[in-house]
Design an enzyme around this catalytic site. Structure first.
Site, PDB file in Angstrom:
ATOM      1  N   CYS A 160     -19.215  -7.321  -0.226  1.00  0.00           N
ATOM      2  CA  CYS A 160     -19.538  -7.608   1.162  1.00  0.00           C
ATOM      3  C   CYS A 160     -18.359  -8.231   1.888  1.00  0.00           C
ATOM      4  O   CYS A 160     -18.391  -8.395   3.088  1.00  0.00           O
ATOM      5  CB  CYS A 160     -20.726  -8.560   1.242  1.00  0.00           C
ATOM      6  SG  CYS A 160     -22.102  -7.954   0.304  1.00  0.00           S
ATOM      7  N   SER A 195       5.622  -6.908  -2.262  1.00  0.00           N
ATOM      8  CA  SER A 195       5.107  -7.082  -0.900  1.00  0.00           C
ATOM      9  C   SER A 195       5.656  -8.360  -0.284  1.00  0.00           C
ATOM     10  O   SER A 195       5.455  -9.445  -0.830  1.00  0.00           O
ATOM     11  CB  SER A 195       3.582  -7.151  -0.968  1.00  0.00           C
ATOM     12  OG  SER A 195       3.057  -7.618   0.243  1.00  0.00           O
ATOM     13  N   THR A 198       0.836  -1.204   0.000  1.00  0.00           N
ATOM     14  CA  THR A 198       0.000   0.000   0.000  1.00  0.00           C
ATOM     15  C   THR A 198       0.867   1.248   0.000  1.00  0.00           C
ATOM     16  O   THR A 198       0.654   2.179  -0.784  1.00  0.00           O
ATOM     17  CB  THR A 198      -0.941  -0.018   1.230  1.00  0.00           C
ATOM     18  OG1 THR A 198      -1.841  -1.112   1.081  1.00  0.00           O
ATOM     19  CG2 THR A 198      -1.718   1.275   1.361  1.00  0.00           C
TER      20      THR A 198
HETATM   21  N1  PMP Z   1      -1.849  -4.484  -4.523  1.00  0.00           N
HETATM   22  C1  PMP Z   1      -2.498  -5.630  -4.728  1.00  0.00           C
HETATM   23  C2  PMP Z   1      -2.615  -6.161  -6.118  1.00  0.00           C
HETATM   24  C3  PMP Z   1      -3.051  -6.339  -3.649  1.00  0.00           C
HETATM   25  O1  PMP Z   1      -3.714  -7.486  -3.875  1.00  0.00           O
HETATM   26  C4  PMP Z   1      -2.916  -5.808  -2.347  1.00  0.00           C
HETATM   27  C5  PMP Z   1      -3.537  -6.536  -1.181  1.00  0.00           C
HETATM   28  N2  PMP Z   1      -2.853  -7.711  -0.863  1.00  0.00           N
HETATM   29  C6  PMP Z   1      -2.209  -4.613  -2.174  1.00  0.00           C
HETATM   30  C7  PMP Z   1      -1.699  -3.968  -3.289  1.00  0.00           C
HETATM   31  C8  PMP Z   1      -2.027  -3.999  -0.827  1.00  0.00           C
HETATM   32  O2  PMP Z   1      -1.261  -4.811  -0.016  1.00  0.00           O
HETATM   33  P1  PMP Z   1      -1.083  -4.508   1.544  1.00  0.00           P
HETATM   34  O3  PMP Z   1      -2.464  -4.450   2.115  1.00  0.00           O
HETATM   35  O4  PMP Z   1      -0.310  -5.665   2.032  1.00  0.00           O
HETATM   36  O5  PMP Z   1      -0.363  -3.222   1.686  1.00  0.00           O
END
Ligand code: PMP
Length: 401
Positions: free
Chosen positions: A326, A200, A73
């Site tokens: 939901c 991530s 994020t």
């Molecule tokens: N990008 C994508 C494609 C995701 O699927 C996600 C959620 N896993 C995120 C960004 C954000 O990841 P996080 O909540 O671990 O910061």
């Protein structure tokens, strides 16, 4: 009762080897990498730099191009807002796909008040962006294209290499969110021509609390946190050393082992999909049939609501995700959003049936026996929901929808 985790797209369990690698950085080596005048800080700095090298190795980057963040994020926020701010003199037009994660979509919202314009590219029924659409939307004032590498909800892998080529030709920066794909399918930042890539740790068997943004050498980016000069000035604040070490360890393991996991998971995915197709009627699979994340099976079932399916599956020890609004992350948004997820709407799933969407995402620890167990319970759960569904009963009576 069974304990079957088929929700690896939301997070993955920590690899025990990653846990072992992290341990010394809680109690023994607790130094701050910026305070490396002494042994404690030196140890932390060496460990963070080793992790930087390992994360870079996963995507064929130079270690200097890896900026550690708290997660995907934050990396997406930094990429979008950081480019917008640093390149405002060139222009204020940004192109994204309409199936991006909220951390991309919502990063764009505050920019709207500051004169930025966003083009949201349509996707086809499989959720794919057409690179030619990218080409035709580029304008003289376009500063950034952001198209994800793989979609977590429907598993589709986007044609990022083609999009990267077009971005290069037209000298527009290209960001790809590889949260769902990194560590699962190969991604080479040189081959894709990406300037910015989101990664991530907890999505490839590393810990939560560590992510990274690949920032190609020479790309101007405005830091989004005011503070010290960590991470080459792109991200202020003391690094989460144990988590960064864990992400590095996970990246090393993924690089060495992901081909093997991928082959196995593709086999399990096929077994699950074929089994569902054979035992559940009125089922519609979503996402691309072959260009998709390994071990990822997504679908919706007519007359069966996704959230209810998930609850009944959980009662039988099977944990999965729903693409329905939901499932929680759209709560608080407008009424229409409560009907269907934007991704499902984008691929043309009728909004009144969108809530039936299910995402099974398997991981390296899952087995064929678990697939068979899920196949053993799913048809019964669907039937039970149909028996409670007035629309299904009506359909049965009339023989038509
Ligand atoms: N990008 C994508 C494609 C995701 O699927 C996600 C959620 N896993 C995120 C960004 C954000 O990841 P996080 O909540 O671990 O910061």
């Amino acid at each position: 009762m069974a304990h079957i985790f088929f929700d690896h797209i939301s997070t993955t369990p920590l690899d025990p080897r990653v846990y072992e690698a992290m341990k010394p950085y809680f109690l023994e080596w607790y130094g701050n990498p910026s305070s490396h005048i002494h042994d404690q800080g030196q140890a932390a700095l060496v460990a963070v730099d080793a992790a930087r090298g390992a994360v870079a190795g996963l995507v064929n980057a130079d270690p200097r191009e890896i900026v550690f963040t708290s997660g995907a994020t934050e990396a997406n926020n930094l990429a979008i807002k950081g480019v917008a701010e640093a390149h405002a003199k060139k222009g204020r037009h940004i192109i994204v796909s309409e199936v991006e994660h909220f951390s991309v979509m919502n990063s764009l919202l505050p920019l709207g008040n500051r004169g930025y314009e966003v083009t949201r590219l349509k996707v086809d029924r499989d959720g794919k962006v057409d690179p030619e659409d990218v080409r035709s939307e580029i304008r003289a004032d376009t500063i950034l294209i952001s198209v994800m590498h793989a979609n977590s909800e429907i598993g589709t892998i986007e044609p990022v290499a083609e999009i990267g080529r077009i971005a290069r030709e037209r000298e527009v920066l290209f960001h790809t969110d590889a949260t769902a794909s990194a560590g699962h399918v190969p991604l080479d930042v040189r081959e894709t021509g990406a300037d910015l890539v989101t990664l991530s740790g907890h999505n490839f068997y590393g810990p939560k609390g560590a992510g990274a943004l690949f920032v190609r050498d020479g790309v101007a980016l405005a830091s989004q946190l005011d503070g010290g000069f960590q991470e080459r000035g792109f991200r202020a604040g003391t690094e989460n050393v144990p988590a960064v070490v864990g992400m590095g360890a996970a990246a090393g393991i993924a690089k060495a082992e992901m081909d093997g996991w991928g082959d196995r998971l593709r086999g399990l995915g096929k077994r699950l999909r074929d089994g569902i197709e054979a035992t559940v009627s009125h089922v519609h699979f979503t996402g691309h049939a072959t260009d998709r994340l390994p071990g990822h099976v997504s679908f919706w079932v007519e007359f069966a609501e996704g959230e209810s399916l998930l609850l009944f599956l959980n009662l039988r020890g099977v944990m999965a995700a729903s693409g329905s609004a939901c499932s929680s992350n759209l709560r608080g948004h407008d009424e229409e959003d409560l009907v269907a997820s934007p991704v499902l709407r984008a691929i043309g799933v009728p909004s009144d049936v969108c809530t039936g969407s299910i995402t099974f995402s398997m991981g390296k620890g899952n087995t064929g026996e678990e697939v068979d167990e899920v196949l053993g319970v799913l048809p019964g759960i669907v039937r039970r929901l149909w028996d409670m569904s007035p629309t299904y009963l009506d359909y049965q009576k009339r023989g038509t929808r």
